[in-house]
Design a protein around this motif. Structure first.
Motif, PDB file in Angstrom:
ATOM      1  N   LEU A 191      61.382  21.548 -78.468  1.00 54.58           N
ATOM      2  CA  LEU A 191      59.673  21.675 -78.699  1.00 54.58           C
ATOM      3  C   LEU A 191      59.289  23.321 -78.208  1.00 54.58           C
ATOM      4  CD1 LEU A 191      58.367  18.158 -77.862  1.00 54.58           C
ATOM      5  CD2 LEU A 191      58.615  19.235 -80.101  1.00 54.58           C
ATOM      6  N   SER A 214      58.307  26.050 -79.393  1.00 57.27           N
ATOM      7  CA  SER A 214      57.215  26.671 -80.153  1.00 57.27           C
ATOM      8  C   SER A 214      55.822  25.866 -79.896  1.00 57.27           C
ATOM      9  CB  SER A 214      57.153  26.667 -82.061  1.00 57.27           C
ATOM     10  OG  SER A 214      57.425  25.449 -82.388  1.00 57.27           O
ATOM     11  N   GLU A 215      55.778  24.541 -79.463  1.00 59.41           N
ATOM     12  CA  GLU A 215      54.674  23.896 -79.213  1.00 59.41           C
ATOM     13  C   GLU A 215      54.344  24.049 -77.733  1.00 59.41           C
ATOM     14  OE1 GLU A 215      57.150  22.778 -81.042  1.00 59.41           O
ATOM     15  OE2 GLU A 215      56.486  21.835 -82.981  1.00 59.41           O
ATOM     16  N   ARG A 216      55.175  24.417 -77.074  1.00 58.99           N
ATOM     17  CA  ARG A 216      55.270  24.498 -75.285  1.00 58.99           C
ATOM     18  C   ARG A 216      54.806  23.360 -74.865  1.00 58.99           C
ATOM     19  NH1 ARG A 216      55.385  29.820 -74.184  1.00 58.99           N
ATOM     20  NH2 ARG A 216      54.673  31.643 -75.709  1.00 58.99           N
ATOM     21  N   LEU A 224      55.080  15.299 -77.740  1.00 53.18           N
ATOM     22  CA  LEU A 224      54.102  15.029 -78.555  1.00 53.18           C
ATOM     23  C   LEU A 224      53.864  13.603 -78.946  1.00 53.18           C
ATOM     24  CD1 LEU A 224      54.590  17.990 -80.554  1.00 53.18           C
ATOM     25  CD2 LEU A 224      52.996  18.179 -78.812  1.00 53.18           C
ATOM     26  N   ASP A 240      61.114  16.717 -76.246  1.00 51.73           N
ATOM     27  CA  ASP A 240      62.266  17.932 -76.015  1.00 51.73           C
ATOM     28  C   ASP A 240      63.630  17.456 -75.862  1.00 51.73           C
ATOM     29  OD1 ASP A 240      63.585  20.314 -75.539  1.00 51.73           O
ATOM     30  OD2 ASP A 240      61.554  21.231 -75.199  1.00 51.73           O
TER      31      ASP A 240
END
Length: 101
Positions: free
Chosen positions: A17, A19-21, A25, A36
């Motif tokens: 994960l 790019s989602e920082r 989720l 992650d």
């Protein structure tokens, strides 16, 4: 006779994960959580409980969800629940396929 209500099962997807920082989720509409795969086992447990809480109780505040996830994970950790972690082997989620009717 009353109908039994079917329990909703939360789907789990382990992936990077970056790019989602985020470490996790939650999508309460589809009852799916993304975690992650690179975090350590205890943090993975905390994140799984945290995101599950978001799916089950979308109206809860972030503070309440965080506190509940920490409390539940510490209880489970003290009871000895562990994910066997091998740095050389990637953790693969078990995916159940739907049966044909």
């Amino acid at each position: 006779m009353a109908k039994r209500r079917k329990k909703k099962r939360i789907g789990i997807i382990l992936r990077k994960l970056g790019s989602e920082r985020a470490w996790g989720l939650a999508y309460s509409s589809g009852f799916i959580i993304h975690l992650d795969e690179r975090v350590r086992p205890k943090m993975l447990m905390i994140n799984a409980l945290h995101e599950s809480q978001h799916c089950i109780n979308p109206s809860f505040s972030e503070t309440k969800v965080e506190r509940d996830a920490q409390t539940m994970s510490s209880v489970l950790w003290r009871l000895g629940f562990r994910l066997i972690y091998n740095e050389n082997k990637r953790i693969k989620p078990m995916i159940r396929k739907k049966r044909a009717k």
